[in-house]
Design an enzyme around this catalytic site. Structure first.
Site, PDB file in Angstrom:
ATOM      1  N   ARG A  45       0.831  -1.204  -0.104  1.00 31.39           N
ATOM      2  CA  ARG A  45      -0.056   0.022   0.007  1.00 31.39           C
ATOM      3  C   ARG A  45       0.876   1.024   0.147  1.00 31.39           C
ATOM      4  NH1 ARG A  45       2.641   1.611   3.603  1.00 31.39           N
ATOM      5  NH2 ARG A  45       1.139   3.554   3.824  1.00 31.39           N
ATOM      6  N   GLY A  46       0.296   2.261   0.036  1.00 25.96           N
ATOM      7  CA  GLY A  46       1.125   3.587  -0.337  1.00 25.96           C
ATOM      8  C   GLY A  46       0.810   3.833  -1.781  1.00 25.96           C
ATOM      9  N   GLN A 197      -1.270   1.966  10.226  1.00 24.58           N
ATOM     10  CA  GLN A 197       0.022   2.041   9.734  1.00 24.58           C
ATOM     11  C   GLN A 197       1.183   2.698  10.227  1.00 24.58           C
ATOM     12  OE1 GLN A 197      -2.973   2.917   8.188  1.00 24.58           O
ATOM     13  NE2 GLN A 197      -3.423   2.523   6.136  1.00 24.58           N
ATOM     14  N   ASP A 238      -1.984  10.507  -1.501  1.00 23.39           N
ATOM     15  CA  ASP A 238      -2.459   9.585  -2.516  1.00 23.39           C
ATOM     16  C   ASP A 238      -2.759  10.437  -3.659  1.00 23.39           C
ATOM     17  OD1 ASP A 238      -2.783   6.542  -1.113  1.00 23.39           O
ATOM     18  OD2 ASP A 238      -2.666   8.215   0.346  1.00 23.39           O
TER      19      ASP A 238
END
Length: 352
Positions: A45-46, A197, A238
């Site tokens: 993710r990221g 996270q 994002d």
């Protein structure tokens, strides 16, 4: 540097971020379908890391193709692109990377490349996406280190580190660069509910690098700022709209409002590939909503009673008025962001 994602024996290998920090487990993907599943289930993710994974997933599918003609290879290539594009809607780097792969494929087809040549070209392009992402993170880290004072106390939200990129990190790239410059920074990491996270990933990364790190719950950041223990806030992104509105992990907007109230500068660190000039402002950014179980349960343990309503957006949008500067690999973009972000995008386009 932490191996977020790489090639090994013809397969895409990535650390399973769901298992950290308790276990360091690596997932091997043999198909684009496996890479798509890894993105959707947050093995990786990221925003920048998702873009890198998508490009490598496409290359993996092309690499393993048994097509004997370019027309059939093209069918398989575009099918893989569509599959990966359907994984997560908010992170624009995903779509940026896929569009880049499509351009390369189309240009190579037009140039008359054979099946084997196309495979080599797409493989090389995916490697460039990965390597350029790492280079971009290091460059923006150097620019961003300038805004961190010596002995600075940095608050960050979610994980925008090596795990969220091809390597080095965006927000944590700024922290790493400041630390490498001898500034002896300390970091407060919001735990970042519901996927944690910050607690699981940011703290794990920074402690491995020997950087002073303290985990706090999301509800503590206001009290921390009020006590005068935060010098700067640095977060990733994002998607950044043309006007400077920033979509990032849910809870970022809250941190930005608190930072403004307490006179703490709020910085966003992201490569230019995260800027979406086609999105005029934050209201046009699609916000992913995830499984309610991420909130109602922690592993097998149930946290909320059956029947309770749940709202679980993965991201929120921070209006540009709360952002001090946006740190990119082409320098620091300052308000008005419509102009400075456009200039950064033009620099990126000119650089090829």
């Amino acid at each position: 540097m932490l191996p977020t994602i790489d090639w090994e024996d013809g397969e895409v290998v990535m650390v399973d971020q769901r298992k950290l920090p308790a276990k360091e487990v690596y997932i091997r993907c043999k198909t684009a379908t496996a890479v798509a599943k890894a993105i959707k289930t947050m093995v990786i993710r990221g925003a920048p890391a998702i873009g890198v994974a998508a490009s490598m997933g496409v290359a993996l599918e092309v690499r393993r193709s048994t097509a004997t003609g370019t027309a059939q290879l093209a069918v398989e290539f575009y099918r893989a692109c569509d599959l990966l594009a359907a994984t997560r809607p908010t992170a624009v780097n995903l779509f940026w990377a896929l569009e880049r792969m499509k351009r390369t494929f189309a240009e190579s087809m037009k140039a008359g490349q054979s099946v084997d040549e196309l495979k080599t070209t797409i493989d090389a392009e995916a490697t460039r996406v990965h390597d350029e992402d790492v280079a971009s993170c290091r460059a923006l880290g150097r620019y961003g280190a300038e805004v961190v004072p010596t002995g600075g106390r940095v608050l960050t939200h979610c994980n925008a580190g090596a795990l969220a990129t091809g390597g080095y990190g965006t927000a944590l790239g700024v922290v790493r660069a400041a630390d490498e410059a001898g500034k002896k920074v300390a970091v407060f990491a919001d735990e970042t509910r519901p996927f944690l996270q910050g607690a699981r990933l940011t703290a794990w990364e920074l402690l491995r690098d020997g950087i002073d790190t303290t985990v706090i719950t999301d509800g503590m950041s206001g009290a921390l700022m009020r006590s005068g223990r935060v010098d700067v806030v640095v977060v990733g992104a994002d998607r950044i709209a043309a006007n400077g509105d920033v979509a990032n992990k849910i809870g970022t907007y809250t941190v930005a409002v608190l930072a403004k109230e307490h006179g703490v500068p709020f910085y966003v660190a992201a490569p230019v590939s995260t800027v979406d000039p086609s999105t005029p402002d934050g209201s046009a950014i699609p916000i992913e909503e995830r499984d309610t179980r991420e909130i109602t349960h922690l592993g097998a343990a149930q946290l909320a009673p059956d029947g309770a309503g749940v709202w679980n957006p993965a991201f929120d949008v921070t209006p540009a008025k709360f952002v001090a500067d946006i740190i990119t690999e082409y320098g620091i973009c300052r308000p008005p962001f419509t102009e400075s972000l456009r200039a950064a995008c033009e620099q990126a386009a000119a650089a090829g």
